[in-house]
Design a protein around this motif. Sequence first.
Motif, PDB file in Angstrom:
ATOM      1  N   THR A   1      -3.983  -3.522   9.585  1.00 61.86           N
ATOM      2  CA  THR A   1      -3.678  -2.340  10.404  1.00 61.86           C
ATOM      3  C   THR A   1      -2.436  -2.564  11.262  1.00 61.86           C
TER       4      THR A   1
ATOM      5  N   LEU B   1       0.192   0.387  11.354  1.00 60.86           N
ATOM      6  CA  LEU B   1      -0.352   1.588  11.992  1.00 60.86           C
ATOM      7  C   LEU B   1      -0.493   1.398  13.505  1.00 60.86           C
TER       8      LEU B   1
ATOM      9  N   GLY C   1      -3.162   6.827   9.437  1.00 65.60           N
ATOM     10  CA  GLY C   1      -4.099   6.381  10.448  1.00 65.60           C
ATOM     11  C   GLY C   1      -4.455   7.523  11.386  1.00 65.60           C
TER      12      GLY C   1
ATOM     13  N   ARG D   1      -8.453   4.909   8.731  1.00 65.97           N
ATOM     14  CA  ARG D   1      -7.226   4.968   7.936  1.00 65.97           C
ATOM     15  C   ARG D   1      -7.547   5.367   6.507  1.00 65.97           C
TER      16      ARG D   1
END
Length: 274
Positions: free
Chosen positions: A259, A262, A17, A27
């Motif tokens: 996500t 991350l 990321g 990413r």
Amino acid sequence: MAVVLAIDIRNTQTQIGLVLDGVLVARWTVPTDSSETADGAIGVVLQFFEALERGLVRLEPAAPTRIDLPVEAPLSDGAIISSVIPMLTDVWTRAAQRLSKSRPLTVGPGLKTGLKMSLTDPAEAGADRVAEMVAAKTAYGAPCLVVDLGTSTTFQLLDDKGAFRGGIIAPGMELGAQALARGAAQLADVELRTPKSLLGRNTAEAMQAGIVMGEVARIDGLIDMIWNDCGYEAPVVLVGQHAESIAALLAHEATVDQTLALRGLMELYALNKK
């Protein structure tokens, strides 16, 4: 502009990321290579940056419409790594250190998480699971149940007091498909996708139904068992491979958040760099 790399190394895939001024903007996902070298890892990051400059990387919703990396890119201001493969932790640590101005942070013992652990040995908690719990607490509050579909299918519960209570680890769909192909002479590898019908009309469809719908039934069943065990219900968040297709088949409502890990790494970096 502060440029930070968040690197999440899993058994099957590695996700990188790009964080600008505390915001995840893009990413990049590549297959995890157990024979990777520090030079090769640097090459992966360079490919990510080049694709970003060419407009080939899909930006995250919070990203600006245009990203101008510093002239000295790919140098970053720092990096944080979560890894479930010890031999790759050192490889990516050396690569990230060469790409940044400081030694990268690694999720593990000694790193502040701000997360209560109701575990027998908190050091055993996988770095990826810790990152997901940190982000889940911020994004969804407590309680929250995160289901991660990868090489293994894991369940981890953030309880109603905001503590990482524990979890479940089971073989993932890919492992199930591989085991069938290896263990049964007449069964071949099949593409893991939603079957046309529950009862397959040929071997491939029957395997897809067993693996995919079997995973759906297992997740639905374990969610109910977890809720019954803890005495309350919790929002369910799905991440990982096939999360979108599995979420659409579940009897329970689930949010897909690819996500999560991350963003958790991003939060851990900010917490430990203060």
